[in-house]
Enzyme design. Structure first.
Site, mmCIF file in Angstrom:
data_model
loop_
_atom_site.group_PDB
_atom_site.id
_atom_site.type_symbol
_atom_site.label_atom_id
_atom_site.label_comp_id
_atom_site.label_asym_id
_atom_site.label_seq_id
_atom_site.Cartn_x
_atom_site.Cartn_y
_atom_site.Cartn_z
ATOM 1 N N ILE A 184 0.877 -1.167 0.000
ATOM 2 C CA ILE A 184 0.000 0.000 0.000
ATOM 3 C C ILE A 184 0.914 1.216 0.000
ATOM 4 O O ILE A 184 1.714 1.391 0.917
ATOM 5 C CB ILE A 184 -0.878 0.034 1.279
ATOM 6 C CG1 ILE A 184 -1.676 -1.245 1.413
ATOM 7 C CG2 ILE A 184 -1.781 1.254 1.280
ATOM 8 C CD1 ILE A 184 -2.700 -1.459 0.323
ATOM 9 N N VAL B 185 3.498 3.386 -5.054
ATOM 10 C CA VAL B 185 4.679 3.719 -4.258
ATOM 11 C C VAL B 185 5.190 2.488 -3.510
ATOM 12 O O VAL B 185 6.238 1.946 -3.837
ATOM 13 C CB VAL B 185 4.373 4.863 -3.262
ATOM 14 C CG1 VAL B 185 5.585 5.131 -2.361
ATOM 15 C CG2 VAL B 185 3.992 6.135 -4.020
ATOM 16 N N CYS B 186 4.446 2.037 -2.505
ATOM 17 C CA CYS B 186 4.912 0.948 -1.648
ATOM 18 C C CYS B 186 5.093 -0.357 -2.405
ATOM 19 O O CYS B 186 5.945 -1.175 -2.033
ATOM 20 C CB CYS B 186 3.934 0.740 -0.490
ATOM 21 S SG CYS B 186 3.714 2.197 0.540
ATOM 22 N N LEU B 187 4.299 -0.559 -3.434
ATOM 23 C CA LEU B 187 4.452 -1.737 -4.291
ATOM 24 C C LEU B 187 5.432 -1.472 -5.424
ATOM 25 O O LEU B 187 6.393 -2.223 -5.624
ATOM 26 C CB LEU B 187 3.097 -2.160 -4.852
ATOM 27 C CG LEU B 187 3.100 -3.221 -5.956
ATOM 28 C CD1 LEU B 187 3.754 -4.514 -5.489
ATOM 29 C CD2 LEU B 187 1.688 -3.481 -6.447
#
Length: 208
Positions: free
Chosen positions: A115, A119-121
């Site tokens: 999430i 970005v986080c992925l």
């Protein structure tokens, strides 16, 4: 073409895959808009439980918990005994402890969920790809703050050479055989609508 991209299909197996779960935190879930949060929780928890049933190595991360809160309780419950790596970097792959934990598994096929999608992925998936891993982004076990951000994140990953997958198909690919002893646990974990039917049929035929 990215030199790190596999030139042909490579099957994911129990022996060559590792799962990286990035920042599924309570505070970040409040902003997810591209997927229903109940569906998102269902998918990430199902993937996590299936990975446990398949004995895959799992690396769990959070970022700045004083800002974004802890891992969602449903996921924490699904991963007993797995400690998280808390960091401050935006890109999880910029944290040496995360990279070391993944590399210590000896596996080069990295399944990533996070999430937010863009970005986080996307950031660690692309960074790991550049670091020599074949990376698979679990799109339906990730979420973003707008539909546009999610779409742009997916497009950017695909352009870089990251392989998009779904939470259930990646687990079933690793399972490989419905006669495997883990099959019932995997289908039960994934919570797919037909999983109960599969289980009931297997029980029926095993009794014949």
């Amino acid at each position: 073409m990215n030199a790190n991209v596999a030139p042909h299909y490579q099957r994911l197996t129990r022996d060559n895959a590792v799962l990286l779960i990035v920042d599924h935190q309570v505070g970040l879930y409040t902003g997810v808009r591209d997927i229903d949060t109940l569906e998102l929780k269902h998918n990430i928890v199902g993937l996590a439980r299936a990975a446990v049933a398949l004995h895959l190595p799992i690396v769990l991360t959070t970022t700045t918990e004083k800002m974004w809160g802890p891992t969602i309780p449903e996921l924490k419950e699904a991963l007993p005994g797995i400690s998280r790596i808390e960091r401050t970097t935006v890109n999880a792959w910029d944290e040496p402890r995360v990279v070391a934990a993944v590399k210590e598994t000896g596996r080069r096929n990295l399944i990533v969920t996070g999430i937010s999608t863009d970005v986080c992925l996307a950031f660690p998936a692309m960074a790991a790809l550049d670091d020599g891993f074949i990376t698979y982004a679990v799109i339906d076990a990730s979420g973003s703050f707008t539909h546009a951000q999610a779409d742009l994140g997916v497009m950017r990953m695909i352009q870089a050479g990251v392989i998009p997958v779904g939470y259930s198909n990646v687990a079933v690919e690793i399972l490989g055989d419905n006669a495997a002893p883990e099959a019932s646990a995997v289908y039960a974990a994934l919570g797919m609508p037909f999983a109960g039917l599969v289980f009931n049929l297997s029980q029926y035929f095993s009794g014949q």
